[in-house]
Scaffold this motif. Structure first.
Motif, PDB file in Angstrom:
ATOM      1  N   CYS A   1       9.934  -0.011   8.337  1.00 36.95           N
ATOM      2  CA  CYS A   1       9.132  -0.022   7.181  1.00 36.95           C
ATOM      3  C   CYS A   1       7.702  -0.852   7.298  1.00 36.95           C
ATOM      4  N   PHE A   2       7.967  -1.937   8.309  1.00 34.14           N
ATOM      5  CA  PHE A   2       7.039  -3.086   8.153  1.00 34.14           C
ATOM      6  C   PHE A   2       5.693  -2.694   8.531  1.00 34.14           C
ATOM      7  N   ASP A   3       5.404  -1.845   8.833  1.00 37.53           N
ATOM      8  CA  ASP A   3       3.639  -1.268   9.103  1.00 37.53           C
ATOM      9  C   ASP A   3       3.379  -0.877   7.920  1.00 37.53           C
ATOM     10  N   LEU A   4       4.049  -0.465   6.893  1.00 36.96           N
ATOM     11  CA  LEU A   4       3.333  -0.310   5.493  1.00 36.96           C
ATOM     12  C   LEU A   4       2.322  -1.442   5.098  1.00 36.96           C
ATOM     13  N   SER A   5       2.718  -2.685   5.644  1.00 36.97           N
ATOM     14  CA  SER A   5       1.658  -3.653   5.428  1.00 36.97           C
ATOM     15  C   SER A   5       0.399  -3.191   5.986  1.00 36.97           C
ATOM     16  N   GLY A   6       0.332  -2.801   7.188  1.00 39.74           N
ATOM     17  CA  GLY A   6      -0.838  -2.598   7.800  1.00 39.74           C
ATOM     18  C   GLY A   6      -1.577  -1.285   7.059  1.00 39.74           C
ATOM     19  N   MET A   7      -0.713  -0.434   6.573  1.00 34.94           N
ATOM     20  CA  MET A   7      -1.403   0.706   5.698  1.00 34.94           C
ATOM     21  C   MET A   7      -1.911   0.036   4.321  1.00 34.94           C
ATOM     22  N   TYR A   8      -1.269  -1.093   3.921  1.00 30.01           N
ATOM     23  CA  TYR A   8      -1.948  -1.574   2.618  1.00 30.01           C
ATOM     24  C   TYR A   8      -3.294  -2.093   2.954  1.00 30.01           C
ATOM     25  N   VAL A   9      -3.440  -2.712   3.990  1.00 29.91           N
ATOM     26  CA  VAL A   9      -4.948  -2.972   4.588  1.00 29.91           C
ATOM     27  C   VAL A   9      -6.103  -2.003   4.286  1.00 29.91           C
ATOM     28  N   VAL A  10      -5.278  -0.942   5.030  1.00 30.27           N
ATOM     29  CA  VAL A  10      -6.307   0.388   5.137  1.00 30.27           C
ATOM     30  C   VAL A  10      -6.635   0.848   3.758  1.00 30.27           C
ATOM     31  N   SER A  11      -5.581   1.090   2.807  1.00 29.37           N
ATOM     32  CA  SER A  11      -5.701   1.646   1.771  1.00 29.37           C
ATOM     33  C   SER A  11      -6.564   1.027   0.666  1.00 29.37           C
ATOM     34  N   LYS A  12      -6.420  -0.439   0.864  1.00 37.70           N
ATOM     35  CA  LYS A  12      -7.062  -1.332  -0.113  1.00 37.70           C
ATOM     36  C   LYS A  12      -8.672  -1.854   0.399  1.00 37.70           C
ATOM     37  N   TYR A  13      -8.764  -2.005   1.775  1.00 40.59           N
ATOM     38  CA  TYR A  13     -10.152  -2.711   1.859  1.00 40.59           C
ATOM     39  C   TYR A  13     -10.669  -1.725   2.940  1.00 40.59           C
ATOM     40  N   HIS A  14     -10.483  -0.408   2.980  1.00 35.68           N
ATOM     41  CA  HIS A  14     -11.247   0.449   3.809  1.00 35.68           C
ATOM     42  C   HIS A  14     -12.740   0.430   3.480  1.00 35.68           C
ATOM     43  N   PRO A  15     -13.578   0.333   4.673  1.00 38.02           N
ATOM     44  CA  PRO A  15     -14.986   0.211   4.066  1.00 38.02           C
ATOM     45  C   PRO A  15     -15.683   1.404   3.401  1.00 38.02           C
ATOM     46  N   ASP A  16     -15.007   2.473   3.329  1.00 35.96           N
ATOM     47  CA  ASP A  16     -15.462   3.686   2.787  1.00 35.96           C
ATOM     48  C   ASP A  16     -15.001   3.623   1.266  1.00 35.96           C
ATOM     49  N   GLY A  17     -14.315   2.531   0.841  1.00 35.79           N
ATOM     50  CA  GLY A  17     -13.593   2.424  -0.378  1.00 35.79           C
ATOM     51  C   GLY A  17     -12.152   2.656  -0.371  1.00 35.79           C
ATOM     52  N   ALA A  18     -11.462   2.077  -1.472  1.00 33.99           N
ATOM     53  CA  ALA A  18     -10.026   1.985  -1.582  1.00 33.99           C
ATOM     54  C   ALA A  18      -9.509   3.396  -1.759  1.00 33.99           C
ATOM     55  N   LEU A  19      -8.358   3.666  -1.124  1.00 36.76           N
ATOM     56  CA  LEU A  19      -7.882   5.200  -1.191  1.00 36.76           C
ATOM     57  C   LEU A  19      -6.962   5.298  -2.263  1.00 36.76           C
TER      58      LEU A  19
END
Length: 253
Positions: free
Chosen positions: A69-87
């Protein structure tokens, strides 16, 4: 239904594979629906070889050990801070307390934690949720923390994933008639294995035989375990189609 083995190393990321992560895809509403089963240590990097992270529709976590489960932390970063906007908020099926546990692991100490990015739904023993074309049924298995095996079904195909578990008759019930049984086998028969933790290849093969599955895929083998011995154990109880998976393998159900 298409299954891609993103990561299959048992207990920790190995030299040839991240920890547990499986991408399951199926047609849905004119496109492709992408469900990720587990997102263990090191998996998020390799997952990007197979899909754009922005195209992930849902995530299911079998249990809350780091290698699942721990790579959900990285997915959180992608989801919240993606340069095209939050997912858009992503559905996450997981054991109770996953949101708080993973927010703490990431370092978020105050509400709302990760809930702005992830819509957490608790696994319930025998419970069923609908995720796009997939009907996902959870069954509690035998592990030191609450852990669930998952039955992922479309109208025509069934994949069952054991997650991590010691010996349990629940696997026979859940895997009954499945097209593919993706089952852990972290232990070997020749060792003095601790109870209530993992399976051997022989145990996985026995459950698959009794459940009448179409194909058995063995996963979650630690880097320090002899894959040849796991395979030999497996062949003592299973004579149907099957193999030990490797990272990058794909299967069409």
């Amino acid at each position: 239904m298409k299954l891609t083995v993103v990561g299959c190393a048992g207990s920790f990321a190995g030299p040839d594979s991240p920890a547990s992560c499986y991408l399951v895809e199926a047609p849905f509403e004119g496109g492709t629906y992408r469900l990720v089963l587990d997102l263990g240590s090191g998996a998020l990097g390799d997952l990007q070889r197979y899909c754009d992270l922005r195209d992930i529709d849902a995530i299911a976590l079998s249990h809350l050990h780091a290698d699942h489960c721990f790579d959900l932390s990285g997915m959180y970063v992608v989801s919240k801070y993606h340069p095209d906007g939050a997912l858009p908020q992503i559905p996450v099926l997981a054991p109770a307390g996953a949101g708080e546990h993973l927010a703490m692991a990431y370092g978020i100490e105050e509400p709302p934690g990760m809930t702005e990015q992830f819509d957490f739904t608790e696994c319930v023993d025998g419970g069923t949720v609908q995720l796009g074309p997939f009907t996902v049924t959870s069954r509690l298995v035998d592990h030191p923390v609450p852990a669930y095996a998952l039955r992922v079904a479309t109208d025509t195909r069934v994949l069952v994933y054991s997650g991590d578990t010691g010996p349990t008759e629940t696997l026979v019930e859940l895997a009954d008639g499945a097209d593919v049984f993706l089952c852990e086998a972290s232990f070997v028969e020749s060792a003095d294995n601790p109870p209530n933790l993992h399976l051997t290849g022989a145990e996985a093969g026995s459950y698959a035989t009794r459940a009448g599955v179409g194909r058995l895929l063995i996963t979650h083998i630690p880097a320090w375990t002899d894959r040849g011995e796991v395979e030999s154990d497996l062949k003592s109880t299973w004579d149907g189609p099957g193999e030990l998976v490797s990272a990058g393998s794909t299967y069409t159900l």
